[in-house]
Design a protein around this motif. Structure first.
Motif, PDB file in Angstrom:
ATOM      1  N   ALA A 148      -6.495   6.679   9.508  1.00 38.60           N
ATOM      2  CA  ALA A 148      -6.568   5.124   8.958  1.00 38.60           C
ATOM      3  C   ALA A 148      -7.954   4.857   9.223  1.00 38.60           C
ATOM      4  N   ILE A 149      -8.439   3.854   8.279  1.00 32.12           N
ATOM      5  CA  ILE A 149      -9.620   3.332   8.720  1.00 32.12           C
ATOM      6  C   ILE A 149      -9.505   1.931   8.529  1.00 32.12           C
ATOM      7  N   CYS A 150     -10.315   0.913   9.444  1.00 32.92           N
ATOM      8  CA  CYS A 150     -10.216  -0.188   9.640  1.00 32.92           C
ATOM      9  C   CYS A 150     -11.567  -0.780   9.586  1.00 32.92           C
ATOM     10  N   PHE A 151     -12.079  -1.723   8.818  1.00 34.81           N
ATOM     11  CA  PHE A 151     -13.344  -2.208   8.592  1.00 34.81           C
ATOM     12  C   PHE A 151     -13.614  -3.179   9.615  1.00 34.81           C
ATOM     13  N   VAL A 152     -14.998  -3.218   9.985  1.00 35.00           N
ATOM     14  CA  VAL A 152     -15.336  -3.986  10.819  1.00 35.00           C
ATOM     15  C   VAL A 152     -16.830  -4.785  10.356  1.00 35.00           C
ATOM     16  N   ALA A 168      14.262 -10.003  -4.311  1.00 36.02           N
ATOM     17  CA  ALA A 168      14.290  -9.592  -2.905  1.00 36.02           C
ATOM     18  C   ALA A 168      15.276  -8.530  -2.629  1.00 36.02           C
ATOM     19  N   VAL A 169      15.129  -7.789  -1.679  1.00 38.72           N
ATOM     20  CA  VAL A 169      15.937  -6.543  -1.008  1.00 38.72           C
ATOM     21  C   VAL A 169      16.904  -7.424   0.092  1.00 38.72           C
ATOM     22  N   GLU A 170      18.144  -7.526   0.017  1.00 38.36           N
ATOM     23  CA  GLU A 170      18.838  -8.012   1.091  1.00 38.36           C
ATOM     24  C   GLU A 170      19.522  -7.099   2.324  1.00 38.36           C
ATOM     25  N   ALA A 174      -1.914   0.122   9.348  1.00 41.16           N
ATOM     26  CA  ALA A 174      -3.006   0.068   8.651  1.00 41.16           C
ATOM     27  C   ALA A 174      -2.741   0.589   7.144  1.00 41.16           C
ATOM     28  N   GLY A 175      -2.970  -0.086   5.891  1.00 46.98           N
ATOM     29  CA  GLY A 175      -2.817   0.194   4.819  1.00 46.98           C
ATOM     30  C   GLY A 175      -3.185   1.664   4.365  1.00 46.98           C
ATOM     31  N   THR A 176      -4.267   1.945   4.954  1.00 47.29           N
ATOM     32  CA  THR A 176      -5.112   3.277   4.531  1.00 47.29           C
ATOM     33  C   THR A 176      -3.748   4.536   5.013  1.00 47.29           C
ATOM     34  N   LEU A 177      -3.424   4.316   6.260  1.00 46.78           N
ATOM     35  CA  LEU A 177      -2.393   5.243   6.874  1.00 46.78           C
ATOM     36  C   LEU A 177      -1.219   5.351   5.886  1.00 46.78           C
ATOM     37  N   VAL A 195      10.777  -1.560  -6.381  1.00 43.23           N
ATOM     38  CA  VAL A 195      11.310  -2.794  -6.062  1.00 43.23           C
ATOM     39  C   VAL A 195      10.637  -3.850  -5.231  1.00 43.23           C
ATOM     40  N   ASP A 196      10.163  -5.108  -5.616  1.00 44.37           N
ATOM     41  CA  ASP A 196       9.663  -5.862  -4.834  1.00 44.37           C
ATOM     42  C   ASP A 196      10.046  -7.249  -4.976  1.00 44.37           C
ATOM     43  N   ARG A 197       9.939  -8.165  -4.297  1.00 43.00           N
ATOM     44  CA  ARG A 197      10.228  -9.515  -4.461  1.00 43.00           C
ATOM     45  C   ARG A 197       9.209 -10.058  -5.299  1.00 43.00           C
ATOM     46  N   TYR A 225       0.150  -5.574  15.553  1.00 44.90           N
ATOM     47  CA  TYR A 225      -0.302  -6.404  14.337  1.00 44.90           C
ATOM     48  C   TYR A 225      -1.153  -5.797  13.516  1.00 44.90           C
ATOM     49  N   ARG A 226      -1.532  -5.976  12.374  1.00 48.91           N
ATOM     50  CA  ARG A 226      -2.025  -5.484  11.341  1.00 48.91           C
ATOM     51  C   ARG A 226      -3.486  -5.271  11.495  1.00 48.91           C
ATOM     52  N   CYS A 227      -4.140  -4.041  11.460  1.00 47.00           N
ATOM     53  CA  CYS A 227      -5.453  -4.013  11.596  1.00 47.00           C
ATOM     54  C   CYS A 227      -5.984  -4.297  13.037  1.00 47.00           C
ATOM     55  N   ALA A 237       0.857  -1.365   0.151  1.00 44.22           N
ATOM     56  CA  ALA A 237      -0.058  -0.041  -0.082  1.00 44.22           C
ATOM     57  C   ALA A 237       0.863   1.141   0.036  1.00 44.22           C
ATOM     58  N   ALA A 238       1.794   1.301   0.955  1.00 42.38           N
ATOM     59  CA  ALA A 238       2.584   2.517   1.080  1.00 42.38           C
ATOM     60  C   ALA A 238       3.416   2.692  -0.016  1.00 42.38           C
ATOM     61  N   GLY A 239       4.285   1.849  -0.644  1.00 42.35           N
ATOM     62  CA  GLY A 239       5.200   1.804  -1.418  1.00 42.35           C
ATOM     63  C   GLY A 239       4.514   2.352  -2.831  1.00 42.35           C
ATOM     64  N   GLY A 261       4.692   3.187   6.232  1.00 41.49           N
ATOM     65  CA  GLY A 261       3.716   2.084   6.363  1.00 41.49           C
ATOM     66  C   GLY A 261       3.831   1.252   7.441  1.00 41.49           C
ATOM     67  N   ASP A 262       3.699  -0.033   7.552  1.00 36.66           N
ATOM     68  CA  ASP A 262       3.876  -0.912   8.602  1.00 36.66           C
ATOM     69  C   ASP A 262       5.368  -0.889   9.237  1.00 36.66           C
ATOM     70  N   VAL A 263       6.479  -0.800   8.250  1.00 38.94           N
ATOM     71  CA  VAL A 263       7.784  -0.902   8.819  1.00 38.94           C
ATOM     72  C   VAL A 263       8.067   0.220   9.989  1.00 38.94           C
TER      73      VAL A 263
HETATM   74  C1  LIG Z   1      -6.888  -9.533   8.126  1.00 41.41           C
HETATM   75  C2  LIG Z   1      -6.437  -8.072   7.728  1.00 41.41           C
HETATM   76  C3  LIG Z   1      -7.257  -7.012   7.618  1.00 41.41           C
HETATM   77  C4  LIG Z   1      -6.842  -5.672   7.598  1.00 41.41           C
HETATM   78  N1  LIG Z   1      -7.724  -4.612   7.280  1.00 41.41           N
HETATM   79  C5  LIG Z   1      -7.306  -3.435   6.998  1.00 41.41           C
HETATM   80  C6  LIG Z   1      -8.360  -2.306   6.757  1.00 41.41           C
HETATM   81  O1  LIG Z   1      -9.596  -2.394   6.926  1.00 41.41           O
HETATM   82  N2  LIG Z   1      -7.869  -1.210   6.634  1.00 41.41           N
HETATM   83  C7  LIG Z   1      -6.592  -0.701   6.461  1.00 41.41           C
HETATM   84  O2  LIG Z   1      -5.970   0.262   6.358  1.00 41.41           O
HETATM   85  N3  LIG Z   1      -5.552  -1.753   6.758  1.00 41.41           N
HETATM   86  C8  LIG Z   1      -5.854  -3.033   6.955  1.00 41.41           C
HETATM   87  N4  LIG Z   1      -5.315  -4.138   6.962  1.00 41.41           N
HETATM   88  C9  LIG Z   1      -3.817  -3.806   6.960  1.00 41.41           C
HETATM   89  C10 LIG Z   1      -2.861  -3.573   5.803  1.00 41.41           C
HETATM   90  O3  LIG Z   1      -3.018  -4.362   4.894  1.00 41.41           O
HETATM   91  C11 LIG Z   1      -1.528  -3.467   5.996  1.00 41.41           C
HETATM   92  O4  LIG Z   1      -1.359  -2.390   7.330  1.00 41.41           O
HETATM   93  C12 LIG Z   1      -0.871  -2.717   4.727  1.00 41.41           C
HETATM   94  O5  LIG Z   1      -0.936  -3.849   3.678  1.00 41.41           O
HETATM   95  C13 LIG Z   1       0.674  -2.347   5.113  1.00 41.41           C
HETATM   96  O6  LIG Z   1       1.197  -1.739   4.000  1.00 41.41           O
HETATM   97  P1  LIG Z   1       2.520  -1.771   3.546  1.00 41.41           P
HETATM   98  O7  LIG Z   1       3.003  -0.935   2.222  1.00 41.41           O
HETATM   99  O8  LIG Z   1       3.408  -1.034   4.791  1.00 41.41           O
HETATM  100  O9  LIG Z   1       3.127  -3.250   3.556  1.00 41.41           O
HETATM  101  P2  LIG Z   1       2.840  -4.362   2.700  1.00 41.41           P
HETATM  102  O10 LIG Z   1       1.471  -4.249   2.082  1.00 41.41           O
HETATM  103  O11 LIG Z   1       3.258  -5.470   3.444  1.00 41.41           O
HETATM  104  O12 LIG Z   1       3.843  -4.416   1.494  1.00 41.41           O
HETATM  105  C14 LIG Z   1       5.221  -4.601   1.779  1.00 41.41           C
HETATM  106  C15 LIG Z   1       5.670  -5.056   0.305  1.00 41.41           C
HETATM  107  O13 LIG Z   1       6.996  -5.341   0.513  1.00 41.41           O
HETATM  108  C16 LIG Z   1       7.539  -6.417  -0.183  1.00 41.41           C
HETATM  109  N5  LIG Z   1       8.764  -6.799   0.541  1.00 41.41           N
HETATM  110  C17 LIG Z   1       8.793  -7.116   1.827  1.00 41.41           C
HETATM  111  N6  LIG Z   1      10.224  -7.659   2.146  1.00 41.41           N
HETATM  112  C18 LIG Z   1      10.785  -7.621   0.867  1.00 41.41           C
HETATM  113  C19 LIG Z   1      12.142  -7.825   0.561  1.00 41.41           C
HETATM  114  N7  LIG Z   1      13.039  -8.299   1.410  1.00 41.41           N
HETATM  115  N8  LIG Z   1      12.471  -7.425  -0.799  1.00 41.41           N
HETATM  116  C20 LIG Z   1      11.537  -7.217  -1.687  1.00 41.41           C
HETATM  117  N9  LIG Z   1      10.369  -6.873  -1.418  1.00 41.41           N
HETATM  118  C21 LIG Z   1       9.879  -7.080   0.032  1.00 41.41           C
HETATM  119  C22 LIG Z   1       6.189  -7.325  -0.236  1.00 41.41           C
HETATM  120  O14 LIG Z   1       6.349  -8.249  -0.950  1.00 41.41           O
HETATM  121  C23 LIG Z   1       5.101  -6.321  -0.101  1.00 41.41           C
HETATM  122  O15 LIG Z   1       4.608  -6.061  -1.389  1.00 41.41           O
HETATM  123  C24 LIG Z   1      -5.521  -5.268   7.279  1.00 41.41           C
HETATM  124  C25 LIG Z   1      -4.701  -6.389   7.207  1.00 41.41           C
HETATM  125  C26 LIG Z   1      -5.049  -7.632   7.538  1.00 41.41           C
HETATM  126  C27 LIG Z   1      -3.972  -8.720   7.494  1.00 41.41           C
END
Ligand SMILES: Cc1cc2nc3c(=O)[nH]c(=O)nc-3n(C[C@H](O)[C@H](O)[C@H](O)COP(=O)(O)OP(=O)(O)OC[C@H]3O[C@@H](n4cnc5c(N)ncnc54)[C@H](O)[C@@H]3O)c2cc1C
Length: 383
Positions: free
Chosen positions: A324-328, A82-84, A292-295, A39-41, A157-159, A14-16, A280-282
């Protein structure tokens, strides 16, 4: 002739995707001379909230997956591998694709979800794709009289609302005796009195028991034990697998507390490397915000603006929108939790959250969430 400013984005979640596509929008407008590399794996992006519908509604997993090539704007070069290693001082990332130099770097690698080594209990939750498949099959085997415990393995943990949502739906679907065991003293305690009270009512109304202060220490099939020594016996443990910092980040100089990337607010760049941003989550644990992906989408768009400014373009906004919004989904009605995380991110106060009323329309809105996600949310338009 001077060469373009190279912005490398690690992770096409989401964030990238938001960051890379927003950069491409700026480049297309001529705001700055940019080269954008993503870049993504994986060659595909997955809408992770869709796993809930796969587990509980029998939705097809493929409906929530799209090739990256179909999601990036013209001007974004996708590199698969994959990024190492991340060397912010040297301005280089390395991995299966070789070495890639950058002027600005966006780290958006999300979280590693899973047990290090052998899992002590089988993952049957929608936090991973394999867990989603096994969870759907478990659901068909559960019935009244079975004892199910739903518990997160780690506090971050996520959401966060999704754990309670899952418990209510398992209870309604199977009639099993369901318990949520959670580190928080009340459901959604960090999100304020109103969401906490409403979720208590929601659990009580569905007949789901809540055990607070339960920080998981040990999981085994049929038994969970907390750090304080409390034991819960069950027929099925639905444990949200541990969420950890991606190995490439944890092993780099970017790592802060617990291995998660350290980042400053509101700039979202690393304190020692101002040209390296985290979104994002990191960076969620470092910012003390929910995952949250929305954030992450808002954060990605914001850092794109900062990179454009660094590359000689117009000034960026003062701060990201920390919403951020998380659905219920409660089987017949639905809702969503909206939070503004600027308080915790700035260290000035708690999250300000609102839980929408329970209405059937919000179940439909959840389905539209996925559609809109692919159509515009991760396309760099949301800022
Ligand atoms: C059950 C569930 C329900 C959810 N509901 C909601 C909701 O209602 N609302 C909401 O906002 N969020 C929700 N989320 C959370 C949301 O999905 C995550 O917070 C969001 O995906 C985080 O985005 P991100 O870009 O930080 O990470 P990610 O989406 O995990 O993206 C990380 C990317 O990095 C890549 N990557 C990782 N390591 C490497 C590496 N070493 N080399 C190359 N690529 C790599 C991965 O392949 C991935 O594509 C939910 C999640 C779950 C599991």
């Amino acid at each position: 002739m001077s060469r373009p400013h190279r912005a490398v984005v690690l992770g096409a979640g989401a964030a990238g995707l938001s960051a890379a596509n927003r950069l491409a929008i700026h480049a297309g407008r001529g705001d700055a001379d940019l080269e954008v590399v993503l870049v993504d794996r994986s060659t595909h992006h997955v809408f992770l909230p869709g796993f809930v519908s796969v587990l509980l509604d029998g939705a097809a997993a493929d409906g929530f997956r799209r090739p990256l090539a179909s999601l990036v704007r013209p001007g974004v070069r996708v590199v698969t591998g994959a990024v190492e290693g991340i060397d912010p001082g040297g301005g280089v990332v390395s991995g299966e694709f070789g070495e890639l130099a950058f002027d600005s770097l966006v780290v958006a690698l999300g979280a590693e979800v899973g047990w290090p080594g052998e899992a002590p209990v089988e993952d049957v939750t929608p936090w991973t794709e394999a867990g989603t498949r096994r969870g759907a099959s478990l659901l068909g085997r559960l019935g009244p009289g079975d004892r199910v415990v739903v518990a997160p393995a780690t506090p971050a943990y996520r959401c966060p609302p999704a754990v309670f949502d899952l418990a209510v739906r398992v209870r309604r679907r199977t009639g099993a005796e369901v318990t949520v065991a959670h580190p928080w003293p009340r459901p959604l305690a960090p999100f304020g009195e109103e969401p906490a009270a409403r979720f208590e009512d929601m659990l009580a109304g569905a007949g789901v028991r809540f055990v607070g202060g339960f920080q998981l220490a040990e999981a085994a099939p049929g038994r969970l034990r907390s750090q304080a020594g409390a034991v819960l016996d069950c027929d099925a443990a639905m444990v949200v697998p541990p969420h950890r910092s991606p190995a490439a980040v944890a092993a780099s100089v970017l790592a802060g507390d617990g291995g998660w990337m350290a980042v400053g607010y509101p700039g979202l760049s690393h304190p020692d490397f101002p040209h390296v941003y985290g979104v994002g989550d990191v960076v969620a644990p470092s910012l003390r915000v929910g995952m949250a992906g929305t954030l992450g989408v808002f954060e990605g768009a914001f850092v794109a603006g900062r990179i454009v400014e660094a590359a000689g373009g117009p000034p960026a906004g003062p701060a990201p929108r920390m919403a951020a919004i998380c659905f219920v989904d409660q089987e017949t009605t639905g809702s969503f939790l909206h939070c503004d995380f600027s308080g915790p991110a700035a260290g000035t106060g708690p999250a300000r959250c609102t839980l929408m009323p329970d209405l059937p329309y919000f179940r439909r809105a959840r389905r539209l969430f996925a559609e809109e996600w692919f159509a515009s949310t991760i396309g760099g338009e949301v800022a």
